[in-house]
Design a protein around this motif. Structure first.
Motif, PDB file in Angstrom:
ATOM      1  N   LEU A  42       1.106  -1.102   0.014  1.00 52.23           N
ATOM      2  CA  LEU A  42      -0.315  -0.195  -0.188  1.00 52.23           C
ATOM      3  C   LEU A  42       1.327   1.080  -0.017  1.00 52.23           C
ATOM      4  O   LEU A  42      -0.216   2.707  -1.065  1.00 52.23           O
ATOM      5  CB  LEU A  42      -1.154  -0.381   0.938  1.00 52.23           C
ATOM      6  CG  LEU A  42      -1.562  -0.979   1.281  1.00 52.23           C
ATOM      7  CD1 LEU A  42      -2.818  -1.216   2.493  1.00 52.23           C
ATOM      8  CD2 LEU A  42      -2.999  -0.956   0.219  1.00 52.23           C
ATOM      9  N   LEU A  43       1.883   1.228   0.805  1.00 49.97           N
ATOM     10  CA  LEU A  43       3.014   2.938   0.384  1.00 49.97           C
ATOM     11  C   LEU A  43       3.656   2.778  -0.894  1.00 49.97           C
ATOM     12  O   LEU A  43       3.197   4.404  -0.747  1.00 49.97           O
ATOM     13  CB  LEU A  43       4.261   1.830   1.022  1.00 49.97           C
ATOM     14  CG  LEU A  43       4.561   3.097   2.150  1.00 49.97           C
ATOM     15  CD1 LEU A  43       3.803   3.169   3.016  1.00 49.97           C
ATOM     16  CD2 LEU A  43       6.144   2.476   2.460  1.00 49.97           C
ATOM     17  N   PRO A  44       4.032   2.266  -1.891  1.00 52.49           N
ATOM     18  CA  PRO A  44       4.300   2.678  -3.325  1.00 52.49           C
ATOM     19  C   PRO A  44       2.951   3.636  -3.592  1.00 52.49           C
ATOM     20  O   PRO A  44       2.972   4.159  -4.636  1.00 52.49           O
ATOM     21  CB  PRO A  44       4.601   1.183  -4.021  1.00 52.49           C
ATOM     22  CG  PRO A  44       5.192   0.548  -2.945  1.00 52.49           C
ATOM     23  CD  PRO A  44       3.677   0.990  -1.812  1.00 52.49           C
ATOM     24  N   LEU A  45       1.662   2.881  -3.038  1.00 52.35           N
ATOM     25  CA  LEU A  45       0.703   4.050  -3.590  1.00 52.35           C
ATOM     26  C   LEU A  45       0.581   5.622  -3.918  1.00 52.35           C
ATOM     27  O   LEU A  45       0.168   6.453  -4.108  1.00 52.35           O
ATOM     28  CB  LEU A  45      -0.884   3.610  -3.031  1.00 52.35           C
ATOM     29  CG  LEU A  45      -2.065   2.149  -3.664  1.00 52.35           C
ATOM     30  CD1 LEU A  45      -2.729   1.718  -2.992  1.00 52.35           C
ATOM     31  CD2 LEU A  45      -0.926   1.780  -4.748  1.00 52.35           C
ATOM     32  N   ILE A  46       1.406   5.872  -2.515  1.00 49.12           N
ATOM     33  CA  ILE A  46       1.340   7.376  -1.857  1.00 49.12           C
ATOM     34  C   ILE A  46       2.531   7.912  -2.835  1.00 49.12           C
ATOM     35  O   ILE A  46       2.729   8.990  -3.503  1.00 49.12           O
ATOM     36  CB  ILE A  46       1.765   7.621  -0.890  1.00 49.12           C
ATOM     37  CG1 ILE A  46       1.084   6.602   0.012  1.00 49.12           C
ATOM     38  CG2 ILE A  46       2.959   9.488  -0.178  1.00 49.12           C
ATOM     39  CD1 ILE A  46       2.079   6.875   1.825  1.00 49.12           C
ATOM     40  N   ASN A 127      12.577   2.273  -0.441  1.00 48.89           N
ATOM     41  CA  ASN A 127      12.288   2.249  -2.183  1.00 48.89           C
ATOM     42  C   ASN A 127      11.858   3.532  -2.444  1.00 48.89           C
ATOM     43  O   ASN A 127      12.493   3.723  -3.828  1.00 48.89           O
ATOM     44  CB  ASN A 127      10.919   1.418  -2.280  1.00 48.89           C
ATOM     45  CG  ASN A 127      11.725   0.700  -3.949  1.00 48.89           C
ATOM     46  OD1 ASN A 127      11.047   1.594  -4.578  1.00 48.89           O
ATOM     47  ND2 ASN A 127      12.251  -0.003  -4.229  1.00 48.89           N
ATOM     48  N   GLY A 128      11.035   3.793  -1.227  1.00 46.40           N
ATOM     49  CA  GLY A 128       9.958   5.523  -2.184  1.00 46.40           C
ATOM     50  C   GLY A 128      11.042   6.650  -1.376  1.00 46.40           C
ATOM     51  O   GLY A 128      11.179   7.754  -2.152  1.00 46.40           O
ATOM     52  N   PHE A 129      12.530   6.263  -0.915  1.00 39.92           N
ATOM     53  CA  PHE A 129      12.907   7.419  -0.611  1.00 39.92           C
ATOM     54  C   PHE A 129      13.630   7.203  -2.134  1.00 39.92           C
ATOM     55  O   PHE A 129      14.399   8.744  -2.154  1.00 39.92           O
ATOM     56  CB  PHE A 129      14.176   6.913   0.182  1.00 39.92           C
ATOM     57  CG  PHE A 129      13.611   7.025   1.538  1.00 39.92           C
ATOM     58  CD1 PHE A 129      12.630   7.426   1.783  1.00 39.92           C
ATOM     59  CD2 PHE A 129      14.229   6.738   2.569  1.00 39.92           C
ATOM     60  CE1 PHE A 129      12.060   8.119   3.545  1.00 39.92           C
ATOM     61  CE2 PHE A 129      14.524   6.332   4.591  1.00 39.92           C
ATOM     62  CZ  PHE A 129      12.590   7.610   4.287  1.00 39.92           C
ATOM     63  N   VAL A 130      13.665   6.889  -3.182  1.00 41.63           N
ATOM     64  CA  VAL A 130      14.718   6.691  -4.009  1.00 41.63           C
ATOM     65  C   VAL A 130      13.910   7.493  -5.296  1.00 41.63           C
ATOM     66  O   VAL A 130      14.258   7.780  -6.139  1.00 41.63           O
ATOM     67  CB  VAL A 130      15.119   5.044  -4.761  1.00 41.63           C
ATOM     68  CG1 VAL A 130      15.600   5.150  -5.711  1.00 41.63           C
ATOM     69  CG2 VAL A 130      15.948   4.768  -3.542  1.00 41.63           C
ATOM     70  N   THR A 131      12.819   7.866  -4.898  1.00 40.98           N
ATOM     71  CA  THR A 131      11.696   8.265  -6.246  1.00 40.98           C
ATOM     72  C   THR A 131      12.549   9.553  -6.801  1.00 40.98           C
ATOM     73  O   THR A 131      13.036  10.243  -7.478  1.00 40.98           O
ATOM     74  CB  THR A 131      10.302   8.105  -5.283  1.00 40.98           C
ATOM     75  OG1 THR A 131      10.225   7.005  -5.005  1.00 40.98           O
ATOM     76  CG2 THR A 131       9.670   8.954  -6.335  1.00 40.98           C
TER      77      THR A 131
END
Length: 276
Positions: A42-46, A127-131
């Motif tokens: 659900l986290l990558p949906l952000i 992984n989100g930090f890499v965005t």
């Protein structure tokens, strides 16, 4: 193209843990892993909406040669993304067993899946930090760094994942995903900033990572520690919601970009009320 190849390798790497768990561990264990992964994903949906908003803006500024604008946009959007990303990730990691019990109503299943969820959700946070670093690379037309990282992952992550699963079972798979993303963000942070924004390493780490992360960790640990035992489902959901709101508020206030927005909004609201 390099982007298509990178996307293909990325898809392969993100599914490798699930394929290996399904092949070498029992169907029951795979079920626990799938449940934890469903909640962690659900986290990558952000992140996805930020991709659509940030990449065109960065590309436009890079094309116009606006280096200062690129740096400012990169830092500001990184802060906003992490303010939205860190609180649910940390709360989900700290309240993993509680959240799973509320969701499934099965304490045995929750106890089995919670340790997996903690590792997977932190891996997804990394992984989100890499965005933002990744989109900055792509806006400069620099795709080779990501391909080199993925190539290294094929030769390092996959064998390590195989060993970890055979040594530690399902937790080895989840820990492998976390370790892969920790290495991913470290390499992106180190090499991307060195080439594109060498003066932005410390401001990014301080303002976009530590500023929202530390207060959320503090609130999360306190609310976890003081969680009353024997709460009913509704009361537990209320506790989780209040804890999540407090962590989001703390992250927003402690992060420069969102704090400035809040202050400006309060000033405008105060002036409007005074006029009325």
């Amino acid at each position: 193209s390099a982007l298509a190849l990178g996307s293909l390798i990325s898809l392969f790497l993100t599914q490798a843990d699930k394929v290996m768990v399904s092949k070498w561990l029992s169907l029951e264990i795979f079920g626990y892993y799938t449940l934890a992964a469903a909640l962690a994903n659900l986290l990558p949906l952000i992140v996805y909406p930020m991709n659509n908003a940030l990449y065109p803006r960065l590309s436009e500024q890079v094309a116009s040669g606006d280096h200062d604008g690129v740096a400012a946009t990169y830092l500001k959007t990184s802060q906003w993304l992490h303010v939205l990303l860190i609180p649910p990730a940390i709360m989900l990691a700290l309240f993993a067993d509680t959240a799973l019990q509320v969701w499934t109503g099965d304490p045995v299943l929750s106890a089995q899946a919670a340790p997996i969820l903690r590792l997977l959700v932190i891996g997804n946070l990394f992984n989100g930090f890499v965005t933002s670093p990744l989109l900055l690379q792509y806006s400069h037309g620099w795709t080779s760094l990501n391909l080199w990282i993925f190539a290294g992952a094929l030769f390092l992550y996959l064998p390590a994942l195989y060993v970890a699963i055979h040594a530690w079972g399902v937790l080895g798979a989840a820990a492998g995903w976390l370790a892969f993303n920790a290495g991913y963000i470290f390499a992106s942070f180190l090499f991307m900033h060195r080439r594109l924004l060498p003066d932005m390493r410390w401001p990014w780490l301080r303002d976009a990572v530590l500023s929202p992360l530390l207060p959320v960790l503090a609130i999360g640990m306190l609310t976890t520690w003081f969680l009353p035992t024997g709460l009913g489902k509704i009361a537990t959901v209320a506790w989780l919601m209040v804890s999540g709101f407090l962590s989001l508020a703390a992250a927003a206030w402690c992060t420069p970009a969102s704090r400035s927005f809040i202050r400006d909004w309060v000033r405008r609201y105060a002036r409007g009320s005074a006029v009325v």
